[in-house]
Scaffold this active site. Structure first.
Site, PDB file in Angstrom:
ATOM      1  N   ASP A  76      34.737  21.001  35.037  1.00  0.00           N
ATOM      2  CA  ASP A  76      33.886  19.808  35.495  1.00  0.00           C
ATOM      3  C   ASP A  76      32.450  19.865  34.717  1.00  0.00           C
ATOM      4  O   ASP A  76      31.944  18.826  34.753  1.00  0.00           O
ATOM      5  CB  ASP A  76      33.851  20.055  36.998  1.00  0.00           C
ATOM      6  CG  ASP A  76      35.088  19.546  37.609  1.00  0.00           C
ATOM      7  OD1 ASP A  76      35.747  18.983  37.055  1.00  0.00           O
ATOM      8  OD2 ASP A  76      35.587  20.441  38.670  1.00  0.00           O
ATOM      9  N   HIS A  94      36.109  21.460  44.661  1.00  0.00           N
ATOM     10  CA  HIS A  94      37.353  21.143  43.494  1.00  0.00           C
ATOM     11  C   HIS A  94      36.924  19.829  42.689  1.00  0.00           C
ATOM     12  O   HIS A  94      35.935  20.091  41.969  1.00  0.00           O
ATOM     13  CB  HIS A  94      38.554  20.794  44.822  1.00  0.00           C
ATOM     14  CG  HIS A  94      39.845  20.645  43.987  1.00  0.00           C
ATOM     15  ND1 HIS A  94      40.010  21.125  42.679  1.00  0.00           N
ATOM     16  CD2 HIS A  94      40.917  20.264  44.429  1.00  0.00           C
ATOM     17  CE1 HIS A  94      41.356  20.919  42.367  1.00  0.00           C
ATOM     18  NE2 HIS A  94      41.978  20.383  43.354  1.00  0.00           N
ATOM     19  N   HIS A 122      35.273  29.814  39.145  1.00  0.00           N
ATOM     20  CA  HIS A 122      36.611  29.340  39.172  1.00  0.00           C
ATOM     21  C   HIS A 122      37.520  30.500  39.834  1.00  0.00           C
ATOM     22  O   HIS A 122      37.596  31.522  39.608  1.00  0.00           O
ATOM     23  CB  HIS A 122      37.248  29.005  37.823  1.00  0.00           C
ATOM     24  CG  HIS A 122      38.532  28.164  38.032  1.00  0.00           C
ATOM     25  ND1 HIS A 122      39.675  28.760  38.537  1.00  0.00           N
ATOM     26  CD2 HIS A 122      38.684  26.963  38.020  1.00  0.00           C
ATOM     27  CE1 HIS A 122      40.598  27.892  38.445  1.00  0.00           C
ATOM     28  NE2 HIS A 122      40.055  26.785  38.226  1.00  0.00           N
TER      29      HIS A 122
HETATM   30  N1  CMC Z   1      27.079  29.156  42.021  1.00  0.00           N
HETATM   31  C1  CMC Z   1      26.615  30.231  42.757  1.00  0.00           C
HETATM   32  N2  CMC Z   1      27.354  31.444  43.060  1.00  0.00           N
HETATM   33  C2  CMC Z   1      28.730  31.101  43.117  1.00  0.00           C
HETATM   34  C3  CMC Z   1      29.272  30.173  42.642  1.00  0.00           C
HETATM   35  C4  CMC Z   1      28.543  29.032  41.981  1.00  0.00           C
HETATM   36  N3  CMC Z   1      29.226  27.913  41.318  1.00  0.00           N
HETATM   37  N4  CMC Z   1      30.673  30.257  42.333  1.00  0.00           N
HETATM   38  C5  CMC Z   1      30.970  31.508  43.176  1.00  0.00           C
HETATM   39  N5  CMC Z   1      29.763  32.084  43.222  1.00  0.00           N
HETATM   40  C6  CMC Z   1      29.512  33.405  44.027  1.00  0.00           C
HETATM   41  C7  CMC Z   1      29.598  33.324  45.578  1.00  0.00           C
HETATM   42  O1  CMC Z   1      28.348  32.800  46.263  1.00  0.00           O
HETATM   43  C8  CMC Z   1      30.276  34.484  45.848  1.00  0.00           C
HETATM   44  O2  CMC Z   1      29.083  35.666  46.035  1.00  0.00           O
HETATM   45  P1  CMC Z   1      29.037  36.610  46.946  1.00  0.00           P
HETATM   46  O3  CMC Z   1      30.251  37.651  46.803  1.00  0.00           O
HETATM   47  O4  CMC Z   1      27.630  37.297  46.644  1.00  0.00           O
HETATM   48  O5  CMC Z   1      28.875  36.068  48.425  1.00  0.00           O
HETATM   49  C9  CMC Z   1      31.100  34.970  44.564  1.00  0.00           C
HETATM   50  O6  CMC Z   1      30.605  34.024  43.544  1.00  0.00           O
HETATM   51  C10 CMC Z   1      32.663  34.582  45.153  1.00  0.00           C
HETATM   52  O7  CMC Z   1      32.639  33.294  45.237  1.00  0.00           O
HETATM   53  P2  CMC Z   1      33.804  32.732  46.149  1.00  0.00           P
HETATM   54  O8  CMC Z   1      33.417  31.304  47.021  1.00  0.00           O
HETATM   55  O9  CMC Z   1      34.236  33.909  47.249  1.00  0.00           O
HETATM   56  O10 CMC Z   1      35.044  32.406  45.012  1.00  0.00           O
HETATM   57  P3  CMC Z   1      35.980  31.406  45.408  1.00  0.00           P
HETATM   58  O11 CMC Z   1      37.140  31.840  44.394  1.00  0.00           O
HETATM   59  O12 CMC Z   1      36.442  31.259  46.840  1.00  0.00           O
HETATM   60  O13 CMC Z   1      35.374  30.076  44.753  1.00  0.00           O
HETATM   61  C11 CMC Z   1      34.991  28.148  43.521  1.00  0.00           C
HETATM   62  C12 CMC Z   1      36.009  29.393  43.518  1.00  0.00           C
HETATM   63  C13 CMC Z   1      35.323  27.108  42.515  1.00  0.00           C
HETATM   64  C14 CMC Z   1      34.961  27.340  44.995  1.00  0.00           C
HETATM   65  C15 CMC Z   1      33.469  28.716  43.546  1.00  0.00           C
HETATM   66  O14 CMC Z   1      33.052  29.138  42.249  1.00  0.00           O
HETATM   67  C16 CMC Z   1      32.478  27.338  43.595  1.00  0.00           C
HETATM   68  O15 CMC Z   1      31.985  26.944  44.435  1.00  0.00           O
HETATM   69  N6  CMC Z   1      32.077  26.862  42.357  1.00  0.00           N
HETATM   70  C17 CMC Z   1      31.224  25.680  42.443  1.00  0.00           C
HETATM   71  C18 CMC Z   1      31.925  24.336  42.603  1.00  0.00           C
HETATM   72  C19 CMC Z   1      32.968  23.915  41.321  1.00  0.00           C
HETATM   73  O16 CMC Z   1      32.234  23.968  40.255  1.00  0.00           O
HETATM   74  N7  CMC Z   1      34.239  23.647  41.630  1.00  0.00           N
HETATM   75  C20 CMC Z   1      35.095  23.243  40.555  1.00  0.00           C
HETATM   76  C21 CMC Z   1      36.083  24.162  40.216  1.00  0.00           C
HETATM   77  S1  CMC Z   1      37.172  24.020  38.582  1.00  0.00           S
HETATM   78  C22 CMC Z   1      37.798  22.432  38.660  1.00  0.00           C
HETATM   79  C23 CMC Z   1      38.519  22.164  39.865  1.00  0.00           C
HETATM   80  O17 CMC Z   1      39.372  22.855  40.271  1.00  0.00           O
HETATM   81  O18 CMC Z   1      38.042  21.043  40.221  1.00  0.00           O
END
Ligand code: CMC
Length: 370
Positions: A313, A221, A260
Site C-alpha cells: 500500500d 488492511h 505486515h
Molecule cells: N507503525 C508503527 N508501529 C507499528 C506499525 C506501524 N505501521 N506496524 C506495527 N507496529 C508495531 C506495533 O505498534 C507493535 O509494537 P509493540 O509490540 O511495541 O506494541 C508491533 O509493531 C507489532 O504490531 P501488531 O499490531 O501487533 O502487528 P500485527 O501483525 O497485528 O499488525 C499490521 C500488522 C499490518 C496491522 C500493522 O503492521 C499496521 O498497523 N500497519 C499499518 C497499517 C497498514 O499499513 N496496513 C496494510 C497492511 S498490508 C496490505 C493489506 O493487507 O492491506
C-alpha cells in the site's frame, strides 16, 4: 479447551487448506498457483492471472480473449447505478461500493447458486462489473453519468480510462496493470478470511464479497493505501515527512503503509516491485520525483527507528496519485483487483466446504445468579 491453542489475531494459525496461493517467507516468494507473483506481474496481463486463478492454469490465447471479453463486456445493471446515485456523496467510497456489490446479486438469476462451476463461469463477469462500478464511484458522486468499458481496449486500459476519463499512455496502463496484479491475490488476509467464513455457511458469492469489502475498508488492511497518500500530501516534502513520521512515532501512532502480519520484519516483495513501478512512471512522465524521495525517506526512518518495512500500500499510493486517480478510489481499486482472488477462494471454499466455527477462551464471570 487448552489455553495454548489460543492465538490472538489468529497469528500463525493455519485456517484453510488451499491450492490458490502461499506466502513463502523463507524463500521470499509469493506463490500463486505455482507461479511467482513477481514474475506474473512482470510478464503477463491481468486477464491471464484471472484465468490462472479461476482455471488453475494460465490461459491460452483463445481463453484469454474469452475472459477479456467477459470482463470488458459485462454491463452493470442500471438500477445498481441508480442506487449509487441515491447514496450520500459523503459516504465513504468503500461503503458505496459495499452497497453496490450487494445490490448486484439482485440482477444475477444464479446469485444463490453456490455450485463451484456456476461461480467459476460467472466470475469474469462479476470482476468486470465490480471494476466498472469502482471506476464510476466518484463520477456518480459528483453528478456525472457512469461510463462503461469498450471492447477495443484491454481490461486494465478500460479500467484506468473509465476512472480518469482521458487518453492514457502505454506506460500508465502498464503501471496500473502491474498494481492490479500485485493486488490480485495474497493468501489469507482478513478480507479473504471474511469471504471464506461467509461462504462456509453456504451463503452466496455476493454475500461473501460484500463482507470482504467491509473488511478491506479498514486502515489496518486495504484502507492503508489512501491513508498513505493523505500522509504524503500532509507532509508536502521530504523534510515535512521526516518531521511528521517522527512526531507520529513519538506519539506512539502507527505509520500507514508499514508492517505486515506475515512480513513484519522484512520488505513485502510487492512493495519492492511497486517501488520500481513508481520510479518507471516518474521517468516516463518526467514529474513526481518528490513522492519517490519522500517515500524513500519514510522507508529509511521506519527501518532505522522501528525495524519496519513498507508494504504494498505504501508504494501503490503515489503510483495512483501520479496516474491522477482520486484518492477515495485507492481502496476500491484494491478490492476490484482482489475480487479475482476472492472469487477463487469462495469457489474453493464451496468446493471443499466445512463450516467455520471456532471456539473462545472465556474470561468472563460464571455462576452469577439473578
Ligand atoms: N507503525 C508503527 N508501529 C507499528 C506499525 C506501524 N505501521 N506496524 C506495527 N507496529 C508495531 C506495533 O505498534 C507493535 O509494537 P509493540 O509490540 O511495541 O506494541 C508491533 O509493531 C507489532 O504490531 P501488531 O499490531 O501487533 O502487528 P500485527 O501483525 O497485528 O499488525 C499490521 C500488522 C499490518 C496491522 C500493522 O503492521 C499496521 O498497523 N500497519 C499499518 C497499517 C497498514 O499499513 N496496513 C496494510 C497492511 S498490508 C496490505 C493489506 O493487507 O492491506
Amino acid at each position: 479447551m487448552k489455553e495454548d491453542r489460543y492465538s490472538p489475531g489468529l497469528e500463525g494459525i493455519i485456517a484453510a487448506e488451499t491450492r490458490i496461493s502461499f506466502l513463502d517467507t523463507e524463500h521470499e516468494e509469493i506463490v500463486i498457483r505455482g507461479y511467482n507473483l513477481l514474475e506474473l506481474i512482470r510478464k503477463v496481463s491481468y486477464e491471464a492471472v484471472v484465468g490462472l486463478l479461476l482455471d488453475e492454469k494460465l490461459p491460452d490465447g483463445s481463453r484469454q480473449r474469452e475472459l477479456s471479453q467477459a470482463m470488458v463486456q459485462a454491463p452493470v445493471p442500471a438500477p445498481v447505478y441508480d442506487i449509487l446515485r441515491k447514496l450520500p456523496a459523503s459516504m465513504h467510497a468503500m461503503d458505496r461500493l459495499r452497497t453496490a456489490v450487494s445490490a448486484l446479486a439482485g440482477f444475477d438469476p444464479e446469485a444463490n447458486s453456490t455450485s463451484p462451476e456456476s461461480e467459476r463461469l460467472r466470475a469474469p463477469r462479476m470482476i468486470g462489473q465490480i471494476a466498472q462500478i469502482v471506476a464510476n464511484l466518484t463520477h456518480i458522486a459528483e453528478g456525472r453519468e457512469p461510463q462503461g468499458f469498450f471492447p477495443e481496449y484491454s481490461f486494465s486500459e478500460n479500467f484506468l480510462r473509465a476512472i480518469v476519463r482521458r487518453d492514457v499512455s502505454a506506460p500508465e496502463v502498464r503501471a496500473f496493470e502491474q498494481s492490479l496484479i500485485a493486488y490480485v491475490e495474497h493468501e489469507l488476509p482478513n478480507s479473504t478470511f471474511a469471504a471464506r467464513v461467509v461462504a462456509s455457511t453456504l451463503s452466496d458469492a455476493y454475500g461473501a464479497l460484500t463482507s470482504a469489502v467491509a473488511s478491506l475498508k479498514g486502515p489496518l488492511h486495504g484502507g492503508a493505501n489512501e491513508a498513505v497518500m493523505y500522509m504524503l500530501l500532509e507532509a508536502k516534502d521530504v523534510s515535512g515527512l521526516d518531521q511528521l513520521i517522527r512526531r507520529k512515532l513519538s506519539q506512539k501512532e502507527r505509520i500507514m503503509g508499514f508492517g505486515h502480519r506475515v512480513y513484519m520484519r522484512r520488505m513485502d516483495p510487492r512493495a519492492q516491485l511497486l517501488k520500481e513501478v513508481l520510479h518507471e512512471l516518474i521517468s516516463a512522465r518526467g514529474e513526481g520525483q518528490v513522492y519517490a524521495d519522500m517515500c524513500q525517506r519514510g522507508e529509511d526512518i521506519m527501518r532505522t527507528e522501528k525495524g519496519l518495512y513498507p508494504n504494498l500500500d505504501y508504494y501503490a499510493a503515489p503510483v495512483y496519485y501520479l496516474l491522477g486517480i482520486p484518492i477515495e478510489l485507492y481502496t476500491p481499486i484494491f478490492f476490484a483487483a482482489r475480487s479475482a482472488g476472492l472469487l477463487a477462494h469462495i469457489i474453493e471454499q464451496h468446493r471443499e466446504n466445512r463450516l467455520y466455527r471456532p471456539r473462545v477462551l472465556y474470561t468472563g464471570p460464571r455462576g452469577l445468579s439473578i
